[in-house]
Enzyme design. Structure first.
Site, PDB file in Angstrom:
ATOM      1  N   ARG A  17      -0.307   6.900   6.398  1.00  9.87           N
ATOM      2  CA  ARG A  17      -1.670   6.415   6.657  1.00  9.87           C
ATOM      3  C   ARG A  17      -2.008   6.582   8.121  1.00  9.87           C
ATOM      4  O   ARG A  17      -1.221   6.179   8.979  1.00  9.87           O
ATOM      5  CB  ARG A  17      -1.739   4.914   6.390  1.00  9.87           C
ATOM      6  CG  ARG A  17      -1.854   4.584   4.968  1.00  9.87           C
ATOM      7  CD  ARG A  17      -2.029   3.070   4.861  1.00  9.87           C
ATOM      8  NE  ARG A  17      -1.715   2.690   3.512  1.00  9.87           N
ATOM      9  CZ  ARG A  17      -1.230   1.518   3.161  1.00  9.87           C
ATOM     10  NH1 ARG A  17      -1.024   0.593   4.081  1.00  9.87           N
ATOM     11  NH2 ARG A  17      -0.971   1.259   1.907  1.00  9.87           N
TER      12      ARG A  17
ATOM     13  N   ARG B 225      21.198   2.493 -11.720  1.00 11.18           N
ATOM     14  CA  ARG B 225      21.703   1.959 -10.452  1.00 11.18           C
ATOM     15  C   ARG B 225      21.615   0.448 -10.578  1.00 11.18           C
ATOM     16  O   ARG B 225      20.690  -0.089 -11.200  1.00 11.18           O
ATOM     17  CB  ARG B 225      20.844   2.418  -9.261  1.00 11.18           C
ATOM     18  CG  ARG B 225      21.078   3.839  -8.855  1.00 11.18           C
ATOM     19  CD  ARG B 225      22.428   4.080  -8.222  1.00 11.18           C
ATOM     20  NE  ARG B 225      22.525   3.514  -6.879  1.00 11.18           N
ATOM     21  CZ  ARG B 225      23.690   3.369  -6.252  1.00 11.18           C
ATOM     22  NH1 ARG B 225      24.827   3.710  -6.832  1.00 11.18           N
ATOM     23  NH2 ARG B 225      23.706   2.876  -5.029  1.00 11.18           N
TER      24      ARG B 225
ATOM     25  N   ARG C 227      17.762  -4.545   1.922  1.00 12.44           N
ATOM     26  CA  ARG C 227      16.634  -5.429   2.242  1.00 12.44           C
ATOM     27  C   ARG C 227      17.132  -6.850   2.431  1.00 12.44           C
ATOM     28  O   ARG C 227      18.129  -7.252   1.825  1.00 12.44           O
ATOM     29  CB  ARG C 227      15.633  -5.473   1.079  1.00 12.44           C
ATOM     30  CG  ARG C 227      15.077  -4.165   0.667  1.00 12.44           C
ATOM     31  CD  ARG C 227      13.854  -4.328  -0.200  1.00 12.44           C
ATOM     32  NE  ARG C 227      14.142  -4.554  -1.603  1.00 12.44           N
ATOM     33  CZ  ARG C 227      13.240  -4.512  -2.568  1.00 12.44           C
ATOM     34  NH1 ARG C 227      11.979  -4.260  -2.278  1.00 12.44           N
ATOM     35  NH2 ARG C 227      13.562  -4.717  -3.821  1.00 12.44           N
TER      36      ARG C 227
ATOM     37  N   GLU D 262      20.049  -7.720  -0.324  1.00  7.70           N
ATOM     38  CA  GLU D 262      20.081  -6.864  -1.522  1.00  7.70           C
ATOM     39  C   GLU D 262      20.994  -5.665  -1.270  1.00  7.70           C
ATOM     40  O   GLU D 262      20.738  -4.867  -0.380  1.00  7.70           O
ATOM     41  CB  GLU D 262      18.646  -6.412  -1.820  1.00  7.70           C
ATOM     42  CG  GLU D 262      18.497  -5.619  -3.082  1.00  7.70           C
ATOM     43  CD  GLU D 262      17.026  -5.286  -3.372  1.00  7.70           C
ATOM     44  OE1 GLU D 262      16.219  -6.211  -3.549  1.00  7.70           O
ATOM     45  OE2 GLU D 262      16.704  -4.090  -3.400  1.00  7.70           O
TER      46      GLU D 262
ATOM     47  N   TYR E 223      11.208   3.190 -15.010  1.00  7.74           N
ATOM     48  CA  TYR E 223      10.824   2.151 -14.063  1.00  7.74           C
ATOM     49  C   TYR E 223       9.341   1.858 -14.247  1.00  7.74           C
ATOM     50  O   TYR E 223       8.512   2.760 -14.236  1.00  7.74           O
ATOM     51  CB  TYR E 223      11.084   2.549 -12.597  1.00  7.74           C
ATOM     52  CG  TYR E 223      10.607   1.433 -11.694  1.00  7.74           C
ATOM     53  CD1 TYR E 223      11.431   0.347 -11.419  1.00  7.74           C
ATOM     54  CD2 TYR E 223       9.303   1.406 -11.197  1.00  7.74           C
ATOM     55  CE1 TYR E 223      10.985  -0.723 -10.670  1.00  7.74           C
ATOM     56  CE2 TYR E 223       8.839   0.339 -10.446  1.00  7.74           C
ATOM     57  CZ  TYR E 223       9.695  -0.721 -10.192  1.00  7.74           C
ATOM     58  OH  TYR E 223       9.242  -1.789  -9.454  1.00  7.74           O
TER      59      TYR E 223
ATOM     60  N   ASP F  29       6.241  -0.973 -12.942  1.00  6.02           N
ATOM     61  CA  ASP F  29       5.825  -2.170 -12.220  1.00  6.02           C
ATOM     62  C   ASP F  29       5.311  -3.183 -13.234  1.00  6.02           C
ATOM     63  O   ASP F  29       5.016  -2.835 -14.382  1.00  6.02           O
ATOM     64  CB  ASP F  29       4.720  -1.825 -11.209  1.00  6.02           C
ATOM     65  CG  ASP F  29       5.304  -1.407  -9.859  1.00  6.02           C
ATOM     66  OD1 ASP F  29       6.407  -1.884  -9.508  1.00  6.02           O
ATOM     67  OD2 ASP F  29       4.652  -0.611  -9.155  1.00  6.02           O
TER      68      ASP F  29
END
Ligand code: FAD
Length: 371
Positions: free
Chosen positions: A176, A249, A280, A300, A348, A350
């Site tokens: 961005r 994973r 993280r 994590e 995967y 969301d």
């Protein structure tokens, strides 16, 4: 006549949305889950008054107004906006890559300067056809962003060098040229007030739920208990692994309570160096603007998946895709069984996508049933 119209295996978002919609249509449902709680991976555990995202940090975001309105029926959302930071050695950067990141990297202040910097770095490498993830990332953002912010993180995530990972894992890297640290581009974003369990409780209200109940431990009994099965567990397990195991994973979460009111000042901080073992650090209270005297922090750690570990991320490479296709062919022919959710679809998703996919399956299923 069987006892229930629907047996729903798995009380994650997919199973809970399906159960809610079936119940709304006057159908009898039994939801089972092998875990000791409902909610699947969005489940939160209350520790020191803080909602701890037990299976990884979850931020709800969507551009779809219908889905946003759908979840609002059950819970209101707060104004949390995901601004992630990255630590590399003793440096700190804003993510996703934006004008703040570029200022921190190079001191560039104007979009033109940052664009020129990235362009010159890319051109110097002159990568025409990236043959692996490293080359792909370098060809998109150049070496500075790649080395400091992508390489180590990605290698930890996948457990192998970026040169050994396929290029397709990174299709695009959003860059961005505005000073905008909002991780998501979506119109709607937030955390359910009171946590995700409020959403799940709302969806499952009035529906029989049995936790600590594994479908495979009493498969015959469960198949005879309901006219239809909605299966949201692992599709390879449903078919007794006859074409082999699908690979994932996994993650390990190390969580501790700290005797401080504010440990890192942000909900999510990424550690992008290869040598730091975790990817993280999550400080859960910041998702809900907590002000209590203590805090709960989770590190994590990505790890190899074995069958006794939680399957988190599907490995959608050519080999697994081919194996999944064989299971999918069987699933397409199965009668009175609906497969859905991240484990049954080996994909995967969301949260908003899972809700969308469950609502679509509900619509297709009930319009066929009622036709
Ligand atoms: P799940 O939530 O996994 O539910 C499946 C359920 O089935 C589980 O409860 C399981 O115990 C149960 N089950 C499986 N087998 C059996 C069996 N044999 N018998 C009985 N029960 C069984 N999405 C976002 O939108 N924003 C985010 O920020 C975000 N962060 C994420 C972070 C991580 C680390 C991960 C892994 C995912 C994240 N997601 C996020 C995605 C989100 O978690 C999923 O979209 C959602 O949880 C999938 O719901 P589901 O119902 O398909 O699966």
């Amino acid at each position: 006549m069987k006892k229930y119209d629907y047996l729903i295996v798995g009380s994650g978002l997919f199973g809970s949305v399906f159960a809610h919609e079936a119940n709304k249509r006057g159908k009898t449902c039994l939801v089972i889950d092998k875990r000791d709680h409902a909610g699947g991976n969005v489940f939160c555990e209350k520790v020191e008054g803080i909602n701890v995202h037990k299976y990884g940090p979850h931020v709800f975001h969507t551009n779809d107004e219908d889905i946003w309105n759908y979840v609002q029926q059950f819970v209101k959302f707060n104004h949390f906006v995901c601004n992630t930071l990255a630590v590399y050695k003793d440096e700190m950067y804003n993510l996703p890559f934006n004008m703040n990141t570029f200022y921190q990297l190079w001191g560039t202040r104007k979009p033109e300067e940052a664009k020129a910097k990235i362009q010159s770095q890319k051109e110097a490498l002159n990568i025409k056809e990236p043959s692996n993830l490293e080359e792909q990332a370098l060809s998109l953002v150049g070496p500075d962003v790649y080395e400091k912010l992508i390489k180590g993180y990605t290698e930890k995530q996948w457990g192998r060098p970026a040169t050994e990972l396929p290029a397709f894992i990174i299709k695009r890297l959003p860059v961005r040229f505005t000073y905008d640290n909002n991780y998501f581009n979506d119109k709607y974003q937030g955390i359910p007030i009171g946590g995700y369990n409020v959403l799940i409780d709302g969806l499952l209200e009035g529906i029989e739920v049995r936790t600590n109940t594994d479908y495979f431990e009493n498969r015959e009994e469960f198949d005879n208990i309901a006219d239809n099965v909605v299966f949201t567990g692992k599709i390879d397990q449903y078919y007794d692994f006859q074409f082999g195991q699908l690979e994932y994973r996994s993650l390990r979460f190390d969580t501790e309570v700290m005797d401080t009111d504010n440990y890192q000042g942000n909900a999510v901080v990424n550690y992008t160096e290869r040598d730091v073992p975790y990817t993280r650090v999550i400080e859960h209270k910041h998702f809900e603007f907590g002000t209590g005297p203590k805090t709960v922090v989770t590190k994590e750690h990505p790890q190899e998946w074995t069958s006794e570990k939680e399957p988190y991320y599907p490995v959608n490479d050519a080999k697994n895709t081919a194996v999944f296709k064989q299971y999918q062919d069987l699933a397409d022919k199965a009668e009175n069984v609906i497969f859905g959710g991240r484990l049954a679809e080996y994909r995967y998703y969301d949260m908003h996508q899972i809700i969308g996919s469950a609502l679509k399956k509900v619509k297709d299923h009930f319009s066929a049933v009622e036709a």
